[in-house]
Write a protein that holds these residues in place. Structure first.
Motif, PDB file in Angstrom:
ATOM      1  N   THR A  15     -16.550  37.020  -5.722  1.00  0.00           N
ATOM      2  CA  THR A  15     -15.717  36.270  -6.650  1.00  0.00           C
ATOM      3  C   THR A  15     -16.148  34.815  -6.601  1.00  0.00           C
ATOM      4  OG1 THR A  15     -13.497  35.803  -7.449  1.00  0.00           O
ATOM      5  CG2 THR A  15     -13.798  35.788  -5.066  1.00  0.00           C
ATOM      6  N   THR A  18     -15.051  27.959 -10.616  1.00  0.00           N
ATOM      7  CA  THR A  18     -15.751  26.835 -11.217  1.00  0.00           C
ATOM      8  C   THR A  18     -15.235  25.582 -10.532  1.00  0.00           C
ATOM      9  OG1 THR A  18     -15.731  28.030 -13.291  1.00  0.00           O
ATOM     10  CG2 THR A  18     -16.291  25.701 -13.405  1.00  0.00           C
ATOM     11  N   HIS A  52     -21.405  26.758 -14.467  1.00  0.00           N
ATOM     12  CA  HIS A  52     -20.316  26.844 -15.443  1.00  0.00           C
ATOM     13  C   HIS A  52     -19.628  25.492 -15.637  1.00  0.00           C
ATOM     14  CE1 HIS A  52     -19.772  31.494 -14.963  1.00  0.00           C
ATOM     15  NE2 HIS A  52     -21.027  31.136 -15.110  1.00  0.00           N
ATOM     16  N   GLN A 142     -21.231  35.108 -16.246  1.00  0.00           N
ATOM     17  CA  GLN A 142     -20.303  35.610 -15.233  1.00  0.00           C
ATOM     18  C   GLN A 142     -20.548  37.093 -14.927  1.00  0.00           C
ATOM     19  OE1 GLN A 142     -16.437  33.957 -15.372  1.00  0.00           O
ATOM     20  NE2 GLN A 142     -15.483  35.575 -14.157  1.00  0.00           N
ATOM     21  N   ILE A 146     -21.564  38.440 -11.075  1.00  0.00           N
ATOM     22  CA  ILE A 146     -20.939  39.575 -10.395  1.00  0.00           C
ATOM     23  C   ILE A 146     -21.983  40.651 -10.096  1.00  0.00           C
ATOM     24  CG2 ILE A 146     -19.232  41.430 -10.646  1.00  0.00           C
ATOM     25  CD1 ILE A 146     -17.669  39.429 -12.516  1.00  0.00           C
ATOM     26  N   VAL A 154     -13.679  42.596  -7.419  1.00  0.00           N
ATOM     27  CA  VAL A 154     -13.756  41.189  -7.794  1.00  0.00           C
ATOM     28  C   VAL A 154     -12.333  40.617  -7.748  1.00  0.00           C
ATOM     29  CG1 VAL A 154     -14.617  39.553  -9.517  1.00  0.00           C
ATOM     30  CG2 VAL A 154     -15.620  41.836  -9.393  1.00  0.00           C
ATOM     31  N   GLN A 160      -8.737  35.961 -15.509  1.00  0.00           N
ATOM     32  CA  GLN A 160     -10.152  36.351 -15.483  1.00  0.00           C
ATOM     33  C   GLN A 160     -10.390  37.824 -15.815  1.00  0.00           C
ATOM     34  OE1 GLN A 160     -12.865  34.119 -14.747  1.00  0.00           O
ATOM     35  NE2 GLN A 160     -11.141  32.813 -15.303  1.00  0.00           N
TER      36      GLN A 160
END
Ligand code: TRP
Length: 364
Positions: A15, A18, A52, A142, A146, A154, A160
């Motif tokens: 996980t 930002t 990000h 993203q 992952i 996650v 999210q």
């Protein structure tokens, strides 16, 4: 064959955050608390999504660098153990950027633009139609953040979940297109069926949306209604004191669904005490808001105290250097995993022309 270290035998979790500024209690109950707990059982990767941060603040590199170091301080203070878990700097994991390109080809443009989390962000951050091309790209990135780690879980905040859903779609699609996995395969069976990625699952924290001390909006730094993990007891007390309930007296029956009681439930650890407070509050049994606020503030400060103790080890320039070393070591471990994923992905795509090796040097 050498025995792999124990860490690699634990199932993986990825996980990230930002780096946008100090973490607060909303982050704690939404995801951070889960991460601290899960690091005992899982091989955890915690990603600093600094790339990000550039999607909306590309002209502020100094701030982003500072925020990146500060968020690691928050993580370590909160109990992320760098001996156990891996802290990863996104911009030094080239496999993530490469996978992002490949995944961008597996996602219809309009599918990305329909992503509800992106849409909400465009509204709440007032981006209008002036956002950069890179902004919606972060949602594709993203997926790569992952999948580069092929995790099972996650842990994220509620906001999210739409991103994780898109990531799951990409994971299925990649294995279907390049590894001939049958589209009817059940999610838990993708790897068994010859796929590259497990289909990862979002794990949402015990409180998806913690209300801020304004008693109205979701806790958020930009709304000025946050209690930060670094707040000392007097600041906590002052902020909790602001939670508005509209209740007039200690004998007026209160609404246990109000903002103050969200805090009671979230932060007073003794369940019997919570039940007692709720009962007395609902009946207006001579229990004032001020009394409850004092108890809540004390519980929050008790939660934060060990965090402040751990934070003390990372103050000043020497602290920054320690943090950069945690990031460097973690990123080196992370590259070993991500490069392997990328190699497998390229092999599947007919791009396995030759092998390459990356190294992460010490800072200059
Ligand atoms: N977008 C996430 C946030 O703003 C941060 C993030 C980046 C993330 N990459 C990730 C979260 C991968 C989970 C997995 O909070």
């Amino acid at each position: 064959m050498t025995t792999p270290p124990a860490a690699t035998q634990r199932p993986r979790i990825l996980t990230g955050d930002t780096p946008t500024g100090a973490l607060h209690l909303g982050h704690w109950v939404g995801s951070l608390e889960n991460r601290v707990r899960l690091q005992k059982k899982y091989d955890c990767y915690f990603l600093l999504a600094n790339m990000h941060a550039f999607t909306t603040r590309s002209e502020k590199p100094g701030e982003i660098r500072r925020d990146t170091i500060e968020i690691v301080k928050d993580w370590l203070a909160a109990g992320i153990d760098p001996e156990r878990s891996t802290v990863v700097l996104q911009t030094e994991v080239p496999a993530i950027a490469e996978l992002s390109w490949f995944f961008a080809m597996l996602l219809p443009f309009n599918r990305v633009m329909r992503n509800p989390t992106l849409k909400t962000e465009i509204e709440t951050k007032d981006l209008g139609d002036k956002y950069s091309f890179g902004f919606p790209m972060y949602a594709v990135g993203q997926c790569a953040d992952i999948l580069a780690f092929r995790p099972l879980l996650v842990p994220v905040g509620e906001d999210q979940v739409a991103h994780i859903e898109m990531c799951r779609e990409v994971a299925r699609r990649f294995s279907q297109v390049y590894l001939n996995v049958n589209p009817k395969t059940e999610d838990p069976d993708y790897v068994k069926a010859g796929g590259l990625f497990p289909i990862p699952e979002a794990l949402v924290g015990r409180i998806g949306r913690l209300v801020g001390v304004d008693g109205k909006n979701k806790m958020s730094k930009s709304l000025g209604n946050a209690i930060f993990l670094s707040d000392p007891p007097d600041a906590v007390k002052k902020k909790v004191g602001k939670i508005f309930t509209g209740r007039q007296s200690a004998t007026e029956p209160g609404d246990v669904g109000n903002a103050l009681f969200q805090y009671v439930e979230a932060f007073i650890p003794d369940a019997a005490r919570v039940a007692e407070l709720k009962d007395r509050y609902a009946r207006g049994d001579n229990i004032g808001d001020g009394h409850i606020k004092a108890e809540v503030a004390e519980a929050i400060s008790a939660l934060l105290r060990p965090m402040h103790d751990r934070r003390a080890a990372y103050e000043g320039e020497a602290g920054d250097r320690k943090i950069i070393e945690v990031i460097r070591e973690g990123t080196e471990r992370a590259n070993a995993v991500a490069e392997q994923t990328l190699r497998l992905a390229k092999d599947a795509m007919g791009l396995g022309f030759w092998r390459r090796t990356l190294s992460v040097d010490r800072p200059h």
